[in-house]
Design a protein around this motif. Structure first.
Motif, PDB file in Angstrom:
ATOM      1  N   GLN A  33       0.811  -1.022   0.028  1.00  0.00           N
ATOM      2  CA  GLN A  33       0.074   0.071  -0.147  1.00  0.00           C
ATOM      3  C   GLN A  33       0.771   1.289  -0.169  1.00  0.00           C
ATOM      4  O   GLN A  33       0.577   2.225  -0.754  1.00  0.00           O
ATOM      5  CB  GLN A  33      -0.886  -0.025   1.137  1.00  0.00           C
ATOM      6  N   TYR A  34       1.988   1.081   0.731  1.00  0.00           N
ATOM      7  CA  TYR A  34       2.793   2.613   0.863  1.00  0.00           C
ATOM      8  C   TYR A  34       3.531   2.469  -0.432  1.00  0.00           C
ATOM      9  O   TYR A  34       3.743   3.730  -1.057  1.00  0.00           O
ATOM     10  CB  TYR A  34       4.058   2.155   2.007  1.00  0.00           C
ATOM     11  N   ILE A  35       3.833   1.527  -1.199  1.00  0.00           N
ATOM     12  CA  ILE A  35       4.445   1.669  -2.587  1.00  0.00           C
ATOM     13  C   ILE A  35       3.421   2.470  -3.500  1.00  0.00           C
ATOM     14  O   ILE A  35       3.903   3.201  -4.234  1.00  0.00           O
ATOM     15  CB  ILE A  35       4.972   0.201  -3.040  1.00  0.00           C
ATOM     16  N   GLU A  36       2.322   1.837  -3.386  1.00  0.00           N
ATOM     17  CA  GLU A  36       1.243   2.371  -4.303  1.00  0.00           C
ATOM     18  C   GLU A  36       1.178   4.025  -4.214  1.00  0.00           C
ATOM     19  O   GLU A  36       0.941   4.788  -5.114  1.00  0.00           O
ATOM     20  CB  GLU A  36      -0.005   1.682  -4.265  1.00  0.00           C
ATOM     21  N   TYR A  55      14.807  10.730 -15.209  1.00  0.00           N
ATOM     22  CA  TYR A  55      13.674  10.255 -16.602  1.00  0.00           C
ATOM     23  C   TYR A  55      12.688   9.247 -16.195  1.00  0.00           C
ATOM     24  O   TYR A  55      11.606   9.222 -16.667  1.00  0.00           O
ATOM     25  CB  TYR A  55      14.730   9.668 -17.573  1.00  0.00           C
ATOM     26  N   SER A  56      13.079   8.382 -15.164  1.00  0.00           N
ATOM     27  CA  SER A  56      12.158   7.335 -14.938  1.00  0.00           C
ATOM     28  C   SER A  56      12.564   6.729 -13.616  1.00  0.00           C
ATOM     29  O   SER A  56      13.582   6.829 -13.017  1.00  0.00           O
ATOM     30  CB  SER A  56      11.948   6.167 -16.032  1.00  0.00           C
ATOM     31  N   MET A  57      11.473   5.933 -12.920  1.00  0.00           N
ATOM     32  CA  MET A  57      11.845   5.210 -11.798  1.00  0.00           C
ATOM     33  C   MET A  57      10.833   4.360 -11.777  1.00  0.00           C
ATOM     34  O   MET A  57       9.888   4.064 -12.194  1.00  0.00           O
ATOM     35  CB  MET A  57      11.478   6.261 -10.470  1.00  0.00           C
ATOM     36  N   GLY A  58      11.414   3.222 -11.019  1.00  0.00           N
ATOM     37  CA  GLY A  58      10.553   1.849 -10.701  1.00  0.00           C
ATOM     38  C   GLY A  58      10.907   1.326  -9.496  1.00  0.00           C
ATOM     39  O   GLY A  58      11.851   1.741  -8.812  1.00  0.00           O
ATOM     40  N   VAL A  59      10.373   0.181  -9.139  1.00  0.00           N
ATOM     41  CA  VAL A  59      10.713  -0.560  -7.763  1.00  0.00           C
ATOM     42  C   VAL A  59      10.759  -2.066  -7.947  1.00  0.00           C
ATOM     43  O   VAL A  59      10.098  -2.629  -8.570  1.00  0.00           O
ATOM     44  CB  VAL A  59       9.454  -0.250  -6.931  1.00  0.00           C
ATOM     45  N   ASN A  62      10.843  -7.062  -4.069  1.00  0.00           N
ATOM     46  CA  ASN A  62      11.648  -8.301  -3.656  1.00  0.00           C
ATOM     47  C   ASN A  62      13.138  -7.949  -3.115  1.00  0.00           C
ATOM     48  O   ASN A  62      13.320  -8.390  -1.941  1.00  0.00           O
ATOM     49  CB  ASN A  62      11.826  -9.347  -4.714  1.00  0.00           C
ATOM     50  N   ASP A  63      13.868  -7.137  -3.685  1.00  0.00           N
ATOM     51  CA  ASP A  63      15.008  -6.536  -3.207  1.00  0.00           C
ATOM     52  C   ASP A  63      14.697  -5.444  -2.477  1.00  0.00           C
ATOM     53  O   ASP A  63      15.938  -4.757  -1.934  1.00  0.00           O
ATOM     54  CB  ASP A  63      15.999  -6.435  -4.294  1.00  0.00           C
ATOM     55  N   LYS A  64      13.789  -4.828  -2.265  1.00  0.00           N
ATOM     56  CA  LYS A  64      13.500  -3.380  -1.548  1.00  0.00           C
ATOM     57  C   LYS A  64      14.311  -2.542  -2.181  1.00  0.00           C
ATOM     58  O   LYS A  64      15.142  -2.066  -1.417  1.00  0.00           O
ATOM     59  CB  LYS A  64      13.707  -3.733  -0.103  1.00  0.00           C
ATOM     60  N   TYR A  97      14.162   0.551   2.035  1.00  0.00           N
ATOM     61  CA  TYR A  97      14.235   0.454   0.584  1.00  0.00           C
ATOM     62  C   TYR A  97      15.646   1.317   0.375  1.00  0.00           C
ATOM     63  O   TYR A  97      15.805   2.252   0.973  1.00  0.00           O
ATOM     64  CB  TYR A  97      13.215   1.222  -0.041  1.00  0.00           C
ATOM     65  N   ASN A  98      16.399   0.664  -0.449  1.00  0.00           N
ATOM     66  CA  ASN A  98      17.608   1.296  -0.985  1.00  0.00           C
ATOM     67  C   ASN A  98      17.442   1.853  -2.245  1.00  0.00           C
ATOM     68  O   ASN A  98      16.378   1.590  -2.950  1.00  0.00           O
ATOM     69  CB  ASN A  98      18.857   0.137  -1.076  1.00  0.00           C
ATOM     70  N   ILE A  99      18.302   2.832  -2.757  1.00  0.00           N
ATOM     71  CA  ILE A  99      17.969   3.420  -3.915  1.00  0.00           C
ATOM     72  C   ILE A  99      19.226   3.171  -4.929  1.00  0.00           C
ATOM     73  O   ILE A  99      20.579   3.381  -4.650  1.00  0.00           O
ATOM     74  CB  ILE A  99      18.020   5.140  -3.855  1.00  0.00           C
ATOM     75  N   GLU A 100      19.000   2.990  -6.184  1.00  0.00           N
ATOM     76  CA  GLU A 100      19.954   2.837  -7.319  1.00  0.00           C
ATOM     77  C   GLU A 100      19.820   3.694  -8.476  1.00  0.00           C
ATOM     78  O   GLU A 100      18.828   3.656  -9.004  1.00  0.00           O
ATOM     79  CB  GLU A 100      20.037   1.260  -7.472  1.00  0.00           C
TER      80      GLU A 100
END
Length: 106
Positions: A33-36, A55-59, A62-64, A97-100
């Motif tokens: 729900q938080y991701i949404e 330019y874009s982002m995604g999630v 599984n690997d957070k 969650y980590n950020i790449e």
């Protein structure tokens, strides 16, 4: 009395596992729900796009991992992008969650 002690411990253990299992399942549902909510907030992407050229982002749930892509010409903003998105993830209760950041070239 010695026979009741193991029985009481067993009952407490079963009750505890059942209780915490329900809490863990609810917690997992909240993460979805938080991701949404995070992705439904268009202001997050709009701000990142205007300020840093994202330019874009995604999630990857599984690997957070939050995946963010931006043009290589904006490479100097990589750390700022990571800080910005970490702050936004924390606001949306996605602290684990980590950020790449991926740099691409046109």
């Amino acid at each position: 009395m010695k026979r009741f002690f193991p029985l009481i411990i067993l009952l407490l253990l079963v009750f505890s596992v059942y209780y915490f299992k329900e809490k863990l399942i609810i917690s997992g549902d909240d993460s979805q729900q938080y991701i949404e909510q995070f992705f439904n907030n268009e202001e997050i992407y709009d701000t990142a796009h205007k300020k840093y050229g994202v330019y874009s982002m995604g999630v990857d749930q599984n690997d957070k991992l939050l995946l963010v892509s931006m043009n290589v010409s904006n490479k100097e903003y990589t750390e700022d992008v990571e800080k910005y998105f970490k702050q936004q993830l924390n606001i949306h209760r996605l602290n684990d969650y980590n950020i790449e950041v991926y740099l691409y070239e046109n």
